[in-house]
Design a protein around this motif. Structure first.
Motif, PDB file in Angstrom:
ATOM      1  N   GLU A  94      99.967  24.844 -19.157  1.00 54.89           N
ATOM      2  CA  GLU A  94      99.507  25.008 -20.532  1.00 54.89           C
ATOM      3  C   GLU A  94      99.853  26.383 -21.106  1.00 54.89           C
ATOM      4  N   HIS A  95     100.069  27.389 -20.212  1.00 57.49           N
ATOM      5  CA  HIS A  95     100.402  28.733 -20.702  1.00 57.49           C
ATOM      6  C   HIS A  95     101.781  29.185 -20.240  1.00 57.49           C
ATOM      7  N   ALA A  96     102.535  28.299 -19.620  1.00 57.32           N
ATOM      8  CA  ALA A  96     103.778  28.717 -18.972  1.00 57.32           C
ATOM      9  C   ALA A  96     104.744  29.384 -19.949  1.00 57.32           C
ATOM     10  N   LEU A  97     104.942  28.766 -21.093  1.00 59.78           N
ATOM     11  CA  LEU A  97     105.949  29.277 -22.026  1.00 59.78           C
ATOM     12  C   LEU A  97     105.538  30.622 -22.616  1.00 59.78           C
ATOM     13  N   GLU A  98     104.286  30.728 -23.026  1.00 59.74           N
ATOM     14  CA  GLU A  98     103.870  31.994 -23.642  1.00 59.74           C
ATOM     15  C   GLU A  98     103.812  33.115 -22.611  1.00 59.74           C
ATOM     16  N   ASN A  99     103.419  32.801 -21.373  1.00 58.29           N
ATOM     17  CA  ASN A  99     103.422  33.839 -20.349  1.00 58.29           C
ATOM     18  C   ASN A  99     104.838  34.239 -19.955  1.00 58.29           C
ATOM     19  N   ALA A 100     105.755  33.287 -19.956  1.00 54.28           N
ATOM     20  CA  ALA A 100     107.152  33.612 -19.672  1.00 54.28           C
ATOM     21  C   ALA A 100     107.697  34.552 -20.742  1.00 54.28           C
ATOM     22  N   ARG A 101     107.374  34.260 -22.001  1.00 50.84           N
ATOM     23  CA  ARG A 101     107.810  35.164 -23.083  1.00 50.84           C
ATOM     24  C   ARG A 101     107.199  36.555 -22.897  1.00 50.84           C
ATOM     25  N   ASP A 102     105.932  36.601 -22.492  1.00 53.85           N
ATOM     26  CA  ASP A 102     105.259  37.882 -22.264  1.00 53.85           C
ATOM     27  C   ASP A 102     105.980  38.677 -21.180  1.00 53.85           C
TER      28      ASP A 102
END
Length: 640
Positions: A367-375
């Motif tokens: 659920e947070h993979a994409l936003e954490n990857a961007r971070d």
């Protein structure tokens, strides 16, 4: 003893010494002399009455406080190693299967099915009816059936074991009572039976170890094939390897570990953030590089360059040009965070079961993979701005490689020669001696051996003798770094008849050059690909796996996972060479079972040989014996 076979790495080892940073080789030197009891496997610390130690020279205690002798203690320690290895690979597979299940439920917003045809083929292979079902329903059913291999109460053999080996091999394993029904219960069984006061029979313990090692195999099959469904089945791809892939003018991010669930997302967000890196002064944008088996995963599917295999992972940070080391699970040195603190490098852990003090933890749950990857990528760009130019030292050497040889891609290639019987060209060339046999290289690096030395020297001698090589894991990394996975290596090292076959295959593949003499099949879980190819050949010939002119080798073996892999390979009937003795010398009984007795039970056995050239000779001899047993003419006269 040199630390690395590849001399281009030495400048960074010297740099570490000048900067007073300890590397793996320094910590090994400080550990000497190693504990002799531990090396021989005769130290028992299962309960708190001890630790107990058996005197290997017969002058001191021959039994522990509870009465366990050396045979029992060595066997218990060994099978616990197998269980740890099986747990690691099986957990990897379970995470992939759970992700596929969520994709099937359409709740995994960051993942999708990239190879629907492979999903359908898997469904058919494990007896799931796909008629009238949409792709998501098929995904759910395949995932459920795969997860059943972790939780089945019934005594039926695991689905992914039953459907991926020859019928005769399955019957042999079931006859021995080692064909498991449940991966996780086999691991729990090892921990239970090795508890104080339970199983003391070394043979019974070793049979249980064989059973749990087949759980390792089953988990690998699930990992490999469901990853292909989610991320694509590899096809041949051109890339580069060695530390020279790190770029001075780029934001460099290393992905390290084993699980592609992380690395695929990181690679996905690079394009959208590349302009931010350029704006920060990195004119070459973002450069993702691979380390260890996560590196192999993104190399095969995305063509991402490989910076390092296991033992030299610390050197990537020593370049002074690595903005981030992003890790998932397995084979990650805790020292990385300490070394990163000496530089501007950010270290990120991403899995709840694998945190490291000093690292920033950003979980890549779906659920947070994409936003954490961007971070992670944005923090890497910020780290680029803090680089100390005076600390940058990037070795120039890098090798061109051709990787991505999945079983499917090999069969597709061969089908261009014989569309009705695609395996026939390989079989014909084995029979006529153009290909004398096949060696599958796998396993790790070990600080007790000059890194990659055994791999490289064994390979060159085997190739000269017209033996085709397949490679996975850090073995593949060793060959990639040392220029043995390109067409030039075929021209320089392959025997004449092997060279002719690889040249023909290269032509059929649409290349103007030969295929590489060593085929990169993937990460360590992708040893399953080598088995798939061997099973297909065995079925085509109507023989069992033990009859093929096939051997395996882990010349720089190190980890518990490698012990598990080696054990199930012998269980499938294939001899396994290892370049270092595992901790079993304290029990001649256990050592003899592994190197001799196993052959009478499962056909496979271990060959222990530290000298790489002698090892190559021994494996060649085994191949000749198998050719003779199949009434295939010897190809010895074709030696150079």
């Amino acid at each position: 003893m040199s630390k690395c076979h590849n001399l281009s790495n030495q400048c960074l080892i010297d740099k570490a010494q000048n900067e007073k940073i300890d590397l793996v080789w320094d910590r090994y030197e400080k550990m000497l002399p190693l504990c002799g009891f531990g090396e021989k496997g005769i130290c028992c610390r299962i309960c708190m009455k001890g630790p107990c130690r058996i005197d290997p020279f017969g002058n001191g205690p021959q039994e522990g406080i509870c009465g366990a002798n050396a045979d029992t203690i060595v066997a218990r320690n060994l099978v616990r190693m197998m269980a740890a290895g099986a747990a690691s690979h099986a957990s990897h597979g379970k995470e992939i299967a759970k992700t596929l299940l969520n994709v099937g439920r359409q709740t995994a917003k960051n993942y999708s099915i990239k190879d629907p045809e492979k999903l359908k083929a898997i469904a058919k292979n494990i007896n799931i009816d796909i008629e009238g079902k949409d792709i998501h329903q098929i995904a759910r059913e395949v995932a459920y059936e795969s997860l059943m291999d972790y939780s089945r109460f019934e005594e039926d053999t695991c689905t992914w074991l039953t459907n991926t080996i020859t019928k005769s091999r399955l019957e042999k394993l079931e006859g021995l009572g080692v064909a498991l029904n449940n991966i996780e219960s086999s691991v729990a069984d090892i921990m239970s039976r090795t508890h104080l006061g339970t199983d003391a029979d070394p043979i019974n313990l070793l049979l249980a170890g064989m059973k749990t090692s087949l759980g390792d195999y089953t988990g690998m099959q699930i990992s490999t094939h469901l990853s292909d469904v989610l991320f694509g089945t590899p096809e041949p791809v051109i890339s580069t390897a060695n530390l020279g892939v790190i770029k001075k003018d780029a934001v460099n991010i290393a992905v390290h570990g084993h699980n592609p669930l992380l690395s695929e997302i990181i690679v996905d967000v690079v394009d959208e953030l590349n302009h931010e890196a350029i704006a920060a002064g990195a004119t070459a944008g973002i450069n993702i590089v691979g380390v260890c088996c996560t590196g192999n995963e993104v190399l095969l599917r995305r063509g991402i360059p490989m910076a390092s295999n296991y033992l030299s992972q610390e050197l990537t940070i020593l370049t002074g040009a690595l903005e981030a080391m992003v890790v998932d699970v397995q084979c990650i040195m805790p020292s990385l965070s300490k070394i990163a603190s000496c530089y501007h490098t950010k270290m990120f852990t991403t899995m709840p079961e694998a945190k490291i003090p000093g690292a920033t933890h950003l979980e890549l749950h779906d659920e947070h993979a994409l936003e954490n990857a961007r971070d992670i990528v944005r923090q890497s760009i910020e780290a680029f701005k803090r680089r100390d130019e005076s600390k940058i030292l990037i070795p120039e050497e890098k090798s061109n490689i051709i990787a991505g040889f999945s079983t499917e891609s090999i069969v597709n290639l061969l089908s261009k020669i014989d569309s009705e019987k695609p395996l026939r060209p390989i079989i014909d060339n084995i029979v006529n001696g153009n290909i004398r046999g096949v060696v599958l290289f796998a396993g790790c690096n070990n600080v007790k051996v000059t890194q990659d030395y055994n791999f490289v020297h064994m390979a060159k001698k085997l190739l000269e003798n017209n033996i085709l090589i397949l490679a996975t894991g850090c073995g593949a990394g060793a060959f990639a770094k040392n220029s043995l996975m390109n067409s030039e290596a075929t021209k320089e090292y392959a025997g004449e008849s092997l060279k002719a076959v690889l040249t023909l295959l290269g032509k059929e593949a649409g290349l103007d050059v030969p295929l590489p003499p060593i085929l990169h099949m993937g990460s360590c879980v992708d040893n399953s690909r080598g088995v798939d190819l061997a099973v297909a050949l065995a079925n085509e010939l109507g023989v069992d796996l033990n009859q093929l002119p096939l051997v395996a080798s882990a010349p720089e073996v190190m980890s518990e996972k490698a012990i598990a892999i080696g054990t199930w390979v012998t269980g499938l009937g294939v001899p396994v060479h290892i370049g270092l003795m595992p901790p079993v010398e304290g029990s001649p009984l256990v050592a003899n079972v592994l190197t001799e007795g196993l052959k009478d039970v499962v056909d496979g056995y271990f060959i222990v040989e530290g000298d790489p050239l002698t090892a190559a000779d021994k494996l060649t001899q085994v191949i000749e014996e198998k050719r003779a047993a199949l009434n295939i003419p010897s190809a010895v006269k074709e030696e150079k």
